[in-house]
Design a protein around this motif. Sequence first.
Motif, PDB file in Angstrom:
ATOM      1  N   TYR A 152       0.491  -1.290   0.016  1.00 10.13           N
ATOM      2  CA  TYR A 152      -0.013  -0.052  -0.076  1.00 10.13           C
ATOM      3  C   TYR A 152       0.600   1.294  -0.210  1.00 10.13           C
ATOM      4  CZ  TYR A 152      -4.181  -2.683   0.839  1.00 10.13           C
ATOM      5  OH  TYR A 152      -5.058  -3.768   0.901  1.00 10.13           O
ATOM      6  N   ALA A 153       0.484   2.273  -0.711  1.00 11.25           N
ATOM      7  CA  ALA A 153       0.873   3.477  -0.676  1.00 11.25           C
ATOM      8  C   ALA A 153       0.290   4.142   0.684  1.00 11.25           C
ATOM      9  CB  ALA A 153       0.456   4.670  -1.874  1.00 11.25           C
ATOM     10  N   MET A 154       0.873   5.055   1.438  1.00 11.08           N
ATOM     11  CA  MET A 154       0.294   5.664   2.579  1.00 11.08           C
ATOM     12  C   MET A 154       0.295   6.929   2.582  1.00 11.08           C
ATOM     13  SD  MET A 154      -0.359   2.963   4.297  1.00 11.08           S
ATOM     14  CE  MET A 154      -0.628   3.690   5.676  1.00 11.08           C
ATOM     15  N   GLY A 155      -0.761   7.809   3.272  1.00 13.54           N
ATOM     16  CA  GLY A 155      -0.683   9.199   3.191  1.00 13.54           C
ATOM     17  C   GLY A 155      -1.349   9.777   4.607  1.00 13.54           C
ATOM     18  N   TRP A 156      -0.996  11.010   4.639  1.00 13.99           N
ATOM     19  CA  TRP A 156      -1.553  11.652   5.640  1.00 13.99           C
ATOM     20  C   TRP A 156      -2.381  12.835   5.278  1.00 13.99           C
ATOM     21  CZ3 TRP A 156      -0.930  10.600  10.877  1.00 13.99           C
ATOM     22  CH2 TRP A 156      -0.149   9.487  11.184  1.00 13.99           C
ATOM     23  N   VAL A 175      -7.342  17.829  12.720  1.00 14.62           N
ATOM     24  CA  VAL A 175      -7.217  16.321  12.965  1.00 14.62           C
ATOM     25  C   VAL A 175      -6.664  15.721  11.839  1.00 14.62           C
ATOM     26  CG1 VAL A 175      -8.736  14.105  13.160  1.00 14.62           C
ATOM     27  CG2 VAL A 175      -9.418  16.290  14.373  1.00 14.62           C
ATOM     28  N   TYR A 176      -5.518  14.856  12.018  1.00 12.07           N
ATOM     29  CA  TYR A 176      -4.640  14.347  11.333  1.00 12.07           C
ATOM     30  C   TYR A 176      -5.061  12.862  10.933  1.00 12.07           C
ATOM     31  CZ  TYR A 176      -1.628  18.458  10.912  1.00 12.07           C
ATOM     32  OH  TYR A 176      -1.079  19.664  10.701  1.00 12.07           O
ATOM     33  N   TYR A 177      -5.328  12.387   9.699  1.00 12.98           N
ATOM     34  CA  TYR A 177      -5.768  11.072   9.478  1.00 12.98           C
ATOM     35  C   TYR A 177      -4.731  10.343   8.699  1.00 12.98           C
ATOM     36  CZ  TYR A 177     -10.471  12.850  10.590  1.00 12.98           C
ATOM     37  OH  TYR A 177     -11.383  13.481  11.385  1.00 12.98           O
ATOM     38  N   CYS A 178      -4.552   9.216   8.907  1.00  6.98           N
ATOM     39  CA  CYS A 178      -3.831   8.346   8.056  1.00  6.98           C
ATOM     40  C   CYS A 178      -4.571   7.661   7.141  1.00  6.98           C
ATOM     41  CB  CYS A 178      -3.150   7.489   9.077  1.00  6.98           C
ATOM     42  SG  CYS A 178      -2.013   6.078   8.188  1.00  6.98           S
ATOM     43  N   ALA A 179      -4.189   7.494   5.857  1.00  8.25           N
ATOM     44  CA  ALA A 179      -4.649   6.733   4.826  1.00  8.25           C
ATOM     45  C   ALA A 179      -3.926   5.774   3.902  1.00  8.25           C
ATOM     46  CB  ALA A 179      -5.132   7.962   3.671  1.00  8.25           C
ATOM     47  N   ALA A 180      -4.731   4.756   3.638  1.00  6.30           N
ATOM     48  CA  ALA A 180      -3.922   3.552   2.786  1.00  6.30           C
ATOM     49  C   ALA A 180      -4.570   3.387   1.537  1.00  6.30           C
ATOM     50  CB  ALA A 180      -3.691   2.316   3.713  1.00  6.30           C
ATOM     51  N   ARG A 233      -3.929   1.181  -2.618  1.00 12.38           N
ATOM     52  CA  ARG A 233      -3.063   0.602  -3.392  1.00 12.38           C
ATOM     53  C   ARG A 233      -2.310   1.563  -4.540  1.00 12.38           C
ATOM     54  NH1 ARG A 233      -3.351  -5.096  -3.248  1.00 12.38           N
ATOM     55  NH2 ARG A 233      -1.705  -5.178  -4.822  1.00 12.38           N
ATOM     56  N   SER A 234      -2.871   2.902  -4.769  1.00 10.21           N
ATOM     57  CA  SER A 234      -2.415   3.741  -5.754  1.00 10.21           C
ATOM     58  C   SER A 234      -1.738   4.900  -5.052  1.00 10.21           C
ATOM     59  CB  SER A 234      -3.534   3.943  -6.607  1.00 10.21           C
ATOM     60  OG  SER A 234      -3.159   5.157  -7.594  1.00 10.21           O
ATOM     61  N   ILE A 235      -0.714   5.352  -5.275  1.00  8.57           N
ATOM     62  CA  ILE A 235       0.062   6.504  -4.761  1.00  8.57           C
ATOM     63  C   ILE A 235      -0.708   7.721  -5.499  1.00  8.57           C
ATOM     64  CG2 ILE A 235       1.852   6.397  -6.490  1.00  8.57           C
ATOM     65  CD1 ILE A 235       1.863   8.106  -2.689  1.00  8.57           C
ATOM     66  N   LEU A 236      -1.275   7.648  -6.680  1.00 11.87           N
ATOM     67  CA  LEU A 236      -1.887   8.473  -7.348  1.00 11.87           C
ATOM     68  C   LEU A 236      -3.353   8.990  -6.412  1.00 11.87           C
ATOM     69  CD1 LEU A 236      -1.555   8.039 -11.134  1.00 11.87           C
ATOM     70  CD2 LEU A 236      -0.407   9.560  -9.576  1.00 11.87           C
ATOM     71  N   THR A 237      -3.932   7.771  -6.191  1.00 16.20           N
ATOM     72  CA  THR A 237      -5.179   8.133  -5.303  1.00 16.20           C
ATOM     73  C   THR A 237      -4.965   8.848  -4.144  1.00 16.20           C
ATOM     74  OG1 THR A 237      -6.097   6.110  -6.409  1.00 16.20           O
ATOM     75  CG2 THR A 237      -7.167   7.116  -4.311  1.00 16.20           C
ATOM     76  N   GLY A 263     -11.746   8.464  -2.879  1.00 17.44           N
ATOM     77  CA  GLY A 263     -11.595   7.282  -3.533  1.00 17.44           C
ATOM     78  C   GLY A 263     -10.632   6.141  -2.656  1.00 17.44           C
ATOM     79  N   ILE A 264     -10.055   6.883  -1.636  1.00 18.56           N
ATOM     80  CA  ILE A 264      -8.983   6.146  -0.829  1.00 18.56           C
ATOM     81  C   ILE A 264      -9.770   5.090  -0.077  1.00 18.56           C
ATOM     82  CG2 ILE A 264      -7.562   6.270   1.204  1.00 18.56           C
ATOM     83  CD1 ILE A 264      -6.684   9.140   0.063  1.00 18.56           C
ATOM     84  N   ASN A 265      -9.176   3.752   0.070  1.00 18.14           N
ATOM     85  CA  ASN A 265      -9.759   2.768   0.708  1.00 18.14           C
ATOM     86  C   ASN A 265      -9.829   2.776   2.055  1.00 18.14           C
ATOM     87  OD1 ASN A 265     -10.452   1.362  -1.710  1.00 18.14           O
ATOM     88  ND2 ASN A 265      -8.403   0.576  -2.101  1.00 18.14           N
TER      89      ASN A 265
END
Length: 125
Positions: free
Chosen positions: A32-36, A93-98, A100-104, A111-113
């Motif tokens: 997974y690509a990950m994001g904040w 509030v800071y959220y973590c996200a995962a 499969r696509s770094i573009l998403t 669209g984030i899963n």
Amino acid sequence: QMQLVESGGGLVRPGGSLRLSCAASGGTFSYYAMGWFRQAPGKEREFVAGISWSGAETYYADSVKGRVTISRDNAKNTVYLQMNSLKPEDTAVYYCAADRSILTIQYGPSGINYWGKGTLVTVSS
């Protein structure tokens, strides 16, 4: 089904630093690509930073570039957000996200899963 749990939020003075952590379980983290992302009161959720599955690619919002570093440890199933030179406008509030696509991730939050429940960061004197 991936579960994400954020930690590390709190109250910090302007100019201070915080490191947020996001622990993942229930899936193959390295797939997974990950994001904040962050959401301030009365505002929409916005992208802060993203990192590819390998860590080779990182992306930042212009508002935090140069002050924030995203990193990941695939052996620990954890992604981090090091925040320096914090400003009152970073309060959110800071959220973590995962996903499969770094573009998403990069063009989210639509669209984030998977999402964590968030951790509050307050920057105030």
